[in-house]
Motif scaffolding. Sequence first.
Motif, short mmCIF file in Angstrom:
data_model
loop_
_atom_site.label_atom_id
_atom_site.label_comp_id
_atom_site.label_asym_id
_atom_site.label_seq_id
_atom_site.Cartn_x
_atom_site.Cartn_y
_atom_site.Cartn_z
N THR A 287 0.67 -0.84 0.29
CA THR A 287 -0.49 0.78 0.03
C THR A 287 0.91 1.27 0.11
O THR A 287 0.62 2.00 -0.52
CB THR A 287 -0.78 0.15 1.00
OG1 THR A 287 -1.85 -1.10 1.03
CG2 THR A 287 -2.03 1.13 1.28
N LEU A 288 2.21 0.98 0.48
CA LEU A 288 2.97 2.36 0.74
C LEU A 288 3.64 2.62 -0.73
O LEU A 288 3.49 3.66 -0.78
CB LEU A 288 3.87 2.07 1.77
CG LEU A 288 3.62 2.55 3.48
CD1 LEU A 288 4.56 2.11 4.43
CD2 LEU A 288 3.10 3.37 4.19
N ARG A 289 4.17 1.72 -1.61
CA ARG A 289 4.32 1.37 -1.97
C ARG A 289 3.54 2.52 -3.58
O ARG A 289 4.50 3.14 -4.09
CB ARG A 289 5.05 0.20 -2.93
CG ARG A 289 5.71 -0.60 -1.79
CD ARG A 289 7.31 0.33 -3.00
NE ARG A 289 7.54 -0.06 -4.46
CZ ARG A 289 8.07 0.35 -5.28
NH1 ARG A 289 7.39 2.08 -5.29
NH2 ARG A 289 7.78 0.83 -6.51
N GLN A 290 2.37 2.00 -3.43
CA GLN A 290 1.32 2.44 -4.17
C GLN A 290 0.95 3.71 -3.82
O GLN A 290 1.28 4.55 -5.42
CB GLN A 290 -0.12 1.58 -4.52
CG GLN A 290 -1.07 2.32 -4.87
CD GLN A 290 -1.02 1.76 -6.58
OE1 GLN A 290 -0.06 0.83 -6.96
NE2 GLN A 290 -0.77 2.76 -7.26
N LYS A 291 0.91 4.18 -2.71
CA LYS A 291 1.01 5.76 -2.38
C LYS A 291 2.84 6.85 -3.41
O LYS A 291 2.82 7.14 -3.96
CB LYS A 291 0.83 6.56 -0.82
CG LYS A 291 1.79 7.64 -0.61
CD LYS A 291 0.56 7.97 -1.26
CE LYS A 291 -0.06 9.70 -1.01
NZ LYS A 291 1.09 10.34 -1.38
N GLU A 292 3.75 6.05 -3.19
CA GLU A 292 5.26 6.40 -3.82
C GLU A 292 4.84 6.75 -5.10
O GLU A 292 5.62 7.31 -5.35
CB GLU A 292 6.08 5.40 -3.09
CG GLU A 292 8.12 5.59 -3.64
CD GLU A 292 8.45 5.66 -4.38
OE1 GLU A 292 9.00 5.94 -5.55
OE2 GLU A 292 7.99 4.63 -5.15
#
Length: 311
Positions: A287-292
């Motif tokens: 999920t954090l990667r998608q935001k990044e």
Amino acid sequence: MDKIAVLVPCYNEEKTIGKVVSDFKRVLPTATIYVYDNNSSDKTSEIAEREGAIVRHEYKQGKGNVIRRMFREIDAECYIMIDGDDTYPAEAAPEMVEKVLTRKADMVVGDRLSSTYFEENKRPFHNFGNDIVRKSINFLFKNDIKDIMTGYRAFSYEFVKTFPVLSKGFEIETEMSIHAVDKNMFVENVVIEYRDRPEGSESKLNTFSDGIKVIKTIIRLFAVYKPLAFYGIIAAILTILAVAFFIPVLVNYTKTGLVPNFPTLIVCGFVAIAAIQSFFAGITLQTLRQKEKQDFEMNLIKTDNDKKNMK
């Protein structure tokens, strides 16, 4: 801002750097050629300067450190990165530049492996290592880059100014390839003729130590760029282990109503909990990667605007 910048990282290349600079001045007469000397103990700097290159220095040892310095200091519409060992043909550069400036490619890979690399390279472990790295990265990251570790590439301004250089040494090429694939950048391949180093010129690449660094880089970047897959694999392995050791305990319990191997049951429980934690860690990091990735796209737009303002 330069139209075309040729970047040549060098360490003790006095035997070949003069020819590399003169060849690129011939095939790309409008390009600015930068030679970055990485603590050479020979006459690399003097020869490069005499041939008309702009010579600068990076005192932190390692190719990755040199590339970091180059990308920070130089602004250009198109960048050509080439090793100073005269193993790559300058004649391929115009085609690579055209793909960046006209076709809007973000990275153009000088593909040695589809031509003469395996015949010219006299180091069999290098050949084997290149093939393994290419196949593993193409499998893990679902791409079709033909030569992962080539030192001959062309880049767009957007790629250079948004690429976070983390590696210090020769694993930098692997990092570039994975970054381009992960960020959905436009990558093209140009088949080039490879020639082995001339007599008297020695490779700075250590087959085993640098090979281990590259493998560690692949694993690290797989965990960073594909966290759900990475931690999902760990979760699956832990689950299989927990189930494998739990089944005999369960079978014995159904037959006798007793649990003689109680420590095994406890360990199975902890392993199962670790598997669950690993799986949810992967979901969280994904999920954090998608935001990044979303933030990267916004930064890419800003970088493109900065480029237009500099023209």
